[in-house]
Design a protein around this motif. Structure first.
Motif, PDB file in Angstrom:
ATOM      1  N   THR A 130     -29.309 -10.377   8.082  1.00  0.00           N
ATOM      2  CA  THR A 130     -29.702 -10.950   9.372  1.00  0.00           C
ATOM      3  C   THR A 130     -29.839 -12.458   9.314  1.00  0.00           C
ATOM      4  OG1 THR A 130     -31.966 -10.528   8.710  1.00  0.00           O
ATOM      5  CG2 THR A 130     -31.006  -9.010  10.306  1.00  0.00           C
ATOM      6  N   MET A 131     -29.829 -13.028   8.118  1.00  0.00           N
ATOM      7  CA  MET A 131     -30.137 -14.458   7.982  1.00  0.00           C
ATOM      8  C   MET A 131     -29.081 -15.170   7.163  1.00  0.00           C
ATOM      9  SD  MET A 131     -34.039 -13.868   6.808  1.00  0.00           S
ATOM     10  CE  MET A 131     -34.891 -12.471   7.538  1.00  0.00           C
ATOM     11  N   PRO A 132     -28.823 -16.448   7.500  1.00  0.00           N
ATOM     12  CA  PRO A 132     -27.917 -17.223   6.646  1.00  0.00           C
ATOM     13  C   PRO A 132     -28.582 -17.539   5.310  1.00  0.00           C
ATOM     14  CG  PRO A 132     -28.718 -18.563   8.493  1.00  0.00           C
ATOM     15  CD  PRO A 132     -29.290 -17.187   8.668  1.00  0.00           C
ATOM     16  N   ASP A 133     -27.806 -17.493   4.257  1.00  0.00           N
ATOM     17  CA  ASP A 133     -28.354 -17.771   2.929  1.00  0.00           C
ATOM     18  C   ASP A 133     -28.333 -19.281   2.679  1.00  0.00           C
ATOM     19  OD1 ASP A 133     -29.177 -17.890   0.349  1.00  0.00           O
ATOM     20  OD2 ASP A 133     -27.714 -16.443  -0.431  1.00  0.00           O
ATOM     21  N   VAL A 134     -29.380 -19.945   3.157  1.00  0.00           N
ATOM     22  CA  VAL A 134     -29.524 -21.397   2.954  1.00  0.00           C
ATOM     23  C   VAL A 134     -30.923 -21.642   2.384  1.00  0.00           C
ATOM     24  CG1 VAL A 134     -27.897 -22.013   4.781  1.00  0.00           C
ATOM     25  CG2 VAL A 134     -30.323 -21.744   5.339  1.00  0.00           C
ATOM     26  N   PRO A 135     -31.143 -22.789   1.720  1.00  0.00           N
ATOM     27  CA  PRO A 135     -32.433 -23.013   1.047  1.00  0.00           C
ATOM     28  C   PRO A 135     -33.653 -22.875   1.967  1.00  0.00           C
ATOM     29  CG  PRO A 135     -30.819 -24.616   0.301  1.00  0.00           C
ATOM     30  CD  PRO A 135     -30.164 -23.848   1.405  1.00  0.00           C
ATOM     31  N   SER A 136     -33.547 -23.347   3.196  1.00  0.00           N
ATOM     32  CA  SER A 136     -34.723 -23.278   4.085  1.00  0.00           C
ATOM     33  C   SER A 136     -35.097 -21.830   4.396  1.00  0.00           C
ATOM     34  CB  SER A 136     -34.454 -24.034   5.389  1.00  0.00           C
ATOM     35  OG  SER A 136     -33.378 -23.433   6.090  1.00  0.00           O
ATOM     36  N   MET A 182     -42.517 -19.965  15.889  1.00  0.00           N
ATOM     37  CA  MET A 182     -41.761 -20.845  14.984  1.00  0.00           C
ATOM     38  C   MET A 182     -41.614 -22.250  15.546  1.00  0.00           C
ATOM     39  SD  MET A 182     -38.773 -18.843  13.015  1.00  0.00           S
ATOM     40  CE  MET A 182     -38.781 -17.080  13.090  1.00  0.00           C
ATOM     41  N   TRP A 183     -42.570 -22.685  16.341  1.00  0.00           N
ATOM     42  CA  TRP A 183     -42.505 -24.029  16.896  1.00  0.00           C
ATOM     43  C   TRP A 183     -42.597 -25.062  15.767  1.00  0.00           C
ATOM     44  CZ3 TRP A 183     -46.296 -28.054  18.103  1.00  0.00           C
ATOM     45  CH2 TRP A 183     -45.810 -28.989  19.012  1.00  0.00           C
ATOM     46  N   TRP A 232     -36.398 -23.068  11.059  1.00  0.00           N
ATOM     47  CA  TRP A 232     -35.713 -22.993  12.355  1.00  0.00           C
ATOM     48  C   TRP A 232     -35.104 -24.346  12.726  1.00  0.00           C
ATOM     49  CZ3 TRP A 232     -33.175 -19.915  15.129  1.00  0.00           C
ATOM     50  CH2 TRP A 232     -32.987 -20.103  16.498  1.00  0.00           C
ATOM     51  N   GLU A 233     -35.816 -25.422  12.431  1.00  0.00           N
ATOM     52  CA  GLU A 233     -35.278 -26.766  12.687  1.00  0.00           C
ATOM     53  C   GLU A 233     -34.002 -26.982  11.871  1.00  0.00           C
ATOM     54  OE1 GLU A 233     -36.424 -29.055  14.955  1.00  0.00           O
ATOM     55  OE2 GLU A 233     -37.741 -27.402  15.577  1.00  0.00           O
ATOM     56  N   ASP A 234     -34.025 -26.501  10.631  1.00  0.00           N
ATOM     57  CA  ASP A 234     -32.862 -26.638   9.754  1.00  0.00           C
ATOM     58  C   ASP A 234     -31.678 -25.834  10.295  1.00  0.00           C
ATOM     59  OD1 ASP A 234     -31.462 -27.360   7.277  1.00  0.00           O
ATOM     60  OD2 ASP A 234     -31.724 -25.243   6.730  1.00  0.00           O
ATOM     61  N   LEU A 235     -31.940 -24.627  10.777  1.00  0.00           N
ATOM     62  CA  LEU A 235     -30.840 -23.814  11.327  1.00  0.00           C
ATOM     63  C   LEU A 235     -30.272 -24.450  12.591  1.00  0.00           C
ATOM     64  CD1 LEU A 235     -31.941 -20.074  10.856  1.00  0.00           C
ATOM     65  CD2 LEU A 235     -30.664 -21.569   9.303  1.00  0.00           C
ATOM     66  N   ASP A 271     -25.760 -27.362  15.063  1.00  0.00           N
ATOM     67  CA  ASP A 271     -25.207 -28.567  15.703  1.00  0.00           C
ATOM     68  C   ASP A 271     -24.083 -29.168  14.861  1.00  0.00           C
ATOM     69  OD1 ASP A 271     -26.975 -28.273  17.759  1.00  0.00           O
ATOM     70  OD2 ASP A 271     -28.443 -29.725  16.992  1.00  0.00           O
ATOM     71  N   GLU A 272     -24.259 -29.116  13.551  1.00  0.00           N
ATOM     72  CA  GLU A 272     -23.256 -29.710  12.641  1.00  0.00           C
ATOM     73  C   GLU A 272     -22.126 -28.732  12.304  1.00  0.00           C
ATOM     74  OE1 GLU A 272     -25.613 -30.801   9.276  1.00  0.00           O
ATOM     75  OE2 GLU A 272     -26.517 -32.542  10.275  1.00  0.00           O
ATOM     76  N   LYS A 273     -22.235 -27.524  12.871  1.00  0.00           N
ATOM     77  CA  LYS A 273     -21.228 -26.473  12.642  1.00  0.00           C
ATOM     78  C   LYS A 273     -21.084 -26.134  11.145  1.00  0.00           C
ATOM     79  CE  LYS A 273     -18.366 -27.081  16.772  1.00  0.00           C
ATOM     80  NZ  LYS A 273     -19.375 -27.758  17.567  1.00  0.00           N
ATOM     81  N   THR A 274     -22.222 -26.123  10.445  1.00  0.00           N
ATOM     82  CA  THR A 274     -22.181 -25.743   9.022  1.00  0.00           C
ATOM     83  C   THR A 274     -22.860 -24.397   8.800  1.00  0.00           C
ATOM     84  OG1 THR A 274     -24.233 -26.958   8.606  1.00  0.00           O
ATOM     85  CG2 THR A 274     -22.170 -28.126   8.207  1.00  0.00           C
ATOM     86  N   ILE A 275     -22.962 -23.624   9.856  1.00  0.00           N
ATOM     87  CA  ILE A 275     -23.577 -22.308   9.757  1.00  0.00           C
ATOM     88  C   ILE A 275     -22.510 -21.271  10.110  1.00  0.00           C
ATOM     89  CG2 ILE A 275     -24.369 -22.239  12.154  1.00  0.00           C
ATOM     90  CD1 ILE A 275     -26.935 -21.025  11.289  1.00  0.00           C
TER      91      ILE A 275
END
Ligand SMILES: [Ca+2]
Length: 486
Positions: free
Chosen positions: A228-234, A402-403, A408-411, A416-420
């Motif tokens: 369900t989640m992207p595998d990124v450090p955050s 998650m405000w 969430w900010e990282d995702l 926006d950067e299209k790296t997901i």
């Protein structure tokens, strides 16, 4: 490393309570200390964690979590794989647990609503039947959850109209932090009058955000990231913090079980552990996806449940009240729409629900600035499929609690950067959501492939809509019905 949800939940060769009537153990085998019939009524200890999705325990075959105490409840008793809360948020879900009815039916879809005085909760029925009853720990949420921090005007209204009712509904109430629960349960048990059974709801704040159990966190680099989640450090950091809270919770539960066992109450007490709604992860809490609604449900009742029972029937949060009442030998109220799953517990044949339902309404004490604060949705789940009805489909998804959350900010930045991965962009960041979503939970347990509107699944979609239409009519629902007139 990734792991599929299916693997989390996979049935091994363990006994299915639903299938094997032979698993039933006669109560006769446990009445060595035979007393009067009245004395045989079990104590009921109902432990609730806060924001906890089903796969996040060792006993659900989670690869990273070490939860030996909670696992011991499943090993000694039963684990339910498909328990669904009636809402993905604390208040409405807990209102259903308490009343055996939907949050829509009992006017509890606004998060800060107090449970109306005319709506009877099951502890009141147990109290009337002779049980000593209590609510301890993490607030039970139903006298308005944030009463102490409510605006002055709300507090005045509560006082003026005598809207706080729970002190009248049960014998013993004590709000408190998780660290106070040992002292509180000890005091509660000391207060139980001799010869009377007890009911106690014991609430824990873990694993509700903020996640602060640093000493219990696994190494973020070594954990498994669900699909369900992207595998990124955050995401790794955030998820490891969630696991920390669950592992701390498990230690606290161990202390509670030790108290019960040391007092010689193990055999006479039905211990039930459940999450009040799903985890505050992406597409979790606040949503009608699996991570929002599918919670852990474990029950230990020595002599009544065959050890290591696993059950796959659909269970609704509405079913808790009638089940506890049956365990106590008391009739459920006719208003209760939940059904007792005592037969599943006892290993007798049990069909359970064909459908379970859930609703999403306002959240916390927030103004309607986004769909984290205010969303309107309904959902129906069958054995295989799910339909979600987004009444505010025009608005984008926003995760609850998650405000300004760094993950969430990282995702958002990665989107926006299209790296997901585009599959996450599609479900997390679309400008609008579909009005209807249909998922095949068997083939697509992570709910990425929306089948709504496809000709192949038109019949499935219509059947689910018809079931939801019926439920909404019977519950006096205020949302537009999902099937329109011609
Ligand atoms: Ca909760």
């Amino acid at each position: 490393m990734r792991i599929s949800r299916r693997r989390f939940m996979k049935l091994t060769s363990e006994v299915s309570a639903c299938a094997l009537a032979s698993a039933f153990i006669s109560p006769k085998s446990l009445t060595a200390n035979e007393k009067t019939a009245k004395d045989k009524r079990p104590n009921i200890l109902f432990i609730l964690s806060d924001d906890h999705s089903a796969p996040y325990l060792g006993c659900y075959n989670h690869p990273d979590l070490k939860t030996p105490n909670l696992d011991s409840i499943a090993a000694d008793g039963a684990r339910f794989n498909r328990a669904y809360t009636t809402a993905p948020q604390c208040v409405p879900s807990r209102a259903s647990l308490m009343t055996g009815r939907s949050a829509v039916d009992i006017r509890m879809t606004r998060f800060t609503a107090p449970l109306p005085a005319d709506i009877i909760s099951f502890p009141e029925i147990l109290k009337k039947a002779g049980y000593y009853t209590g609510l301890v720990g993490r607030t039970y949420h139903l006298d308005s959850p944030y009463y102490k921090s409510e605006p002055e005007v709300s507090r005045r209204v509560f006082e003026k109209h005598n809207l706080r009712t729970f002190a009248r509904r049960v014998d013993y109430i004590k709000d408190g932090a998780d660290k106070d629960n040992v002292a509180s349960i000890t005091e509660f048990l000391d207060n139980v009058p001799e010869g009377r059974p007890f009911f106690l709801q014991l609430g824990f704040s873990d694993p509700h955000r903020p996640w602060e159990a640093k000493d219990y966190e696994p190494n973020p680099n070594s954990i498994t990231i669900p699909e369900t989640m992207p595998d990124v450090p955050s995401v790794r950091t955030d998820l490891a913090a969630y696991y920390g809270e669950i592992q701390r919770l498990d230690g606290n539960i161990g202390q509670i079980l030790e108290i019960i066992d040391k007092r010689g109450l193990k055999d006479s007490t039905m211990v039930v552990f459940m999450g009040d709604n799903g985890a505050a992860l992406i597409r979790g809490k606040g949503t009608l996806y699996e991570y929002g609604l599918n919670v852990p449900l474990l029950i230990r009742w020595p002599g009544h449940i065959k050890p290591s029972t696993v059950c796959d029937v659909l269970i609704s949060g509405e079913d808790i009240a009638p089940t506890f009442l049956e365990a106590a030998g008391v009739s459920a109220l006719k208003e209760m729409t939940g059904i007792s799953f005592m037969n599943a517990i006892r290993g007798k044949p049990f069909e359970g629900h064909k459908y379970v339902f859930a609703e999403r309404g306002s959240h916390a004490s927030l103004l309607p600035t986004d769909t984290a604060a205010f969303d309107l949705g309904r959902c129906v789940i069958s054995k295989r499929y799910k339909l979600i009805y987004n009444a505010l489909w025009q608005l984008p998804y926003e995760p609850v609690d998650m405000w300004k959350n760094p993950m969430w900010e990282d995702l958002k930045r990665r989107h926006d950067e299209k790296t997901i991965d585009p599959k996450f962009s599609k479900v997390l960041f679309a400008e609008q959501r579909p009005m209807f979503e249909v998922y095949d939970l068997e083939k697509d347990p992570y709910e990425f492939n929306n089948l709504a509107g496809t000709s192949e699944f038109a019949e499935v979609e219509n059947k689910l809509k018809e079931a939801l239409q019926e439920w909404m009519i019977l519950n006096q629902d205020y949302l537009p019905l999902p099937i329109k007139s011609r």
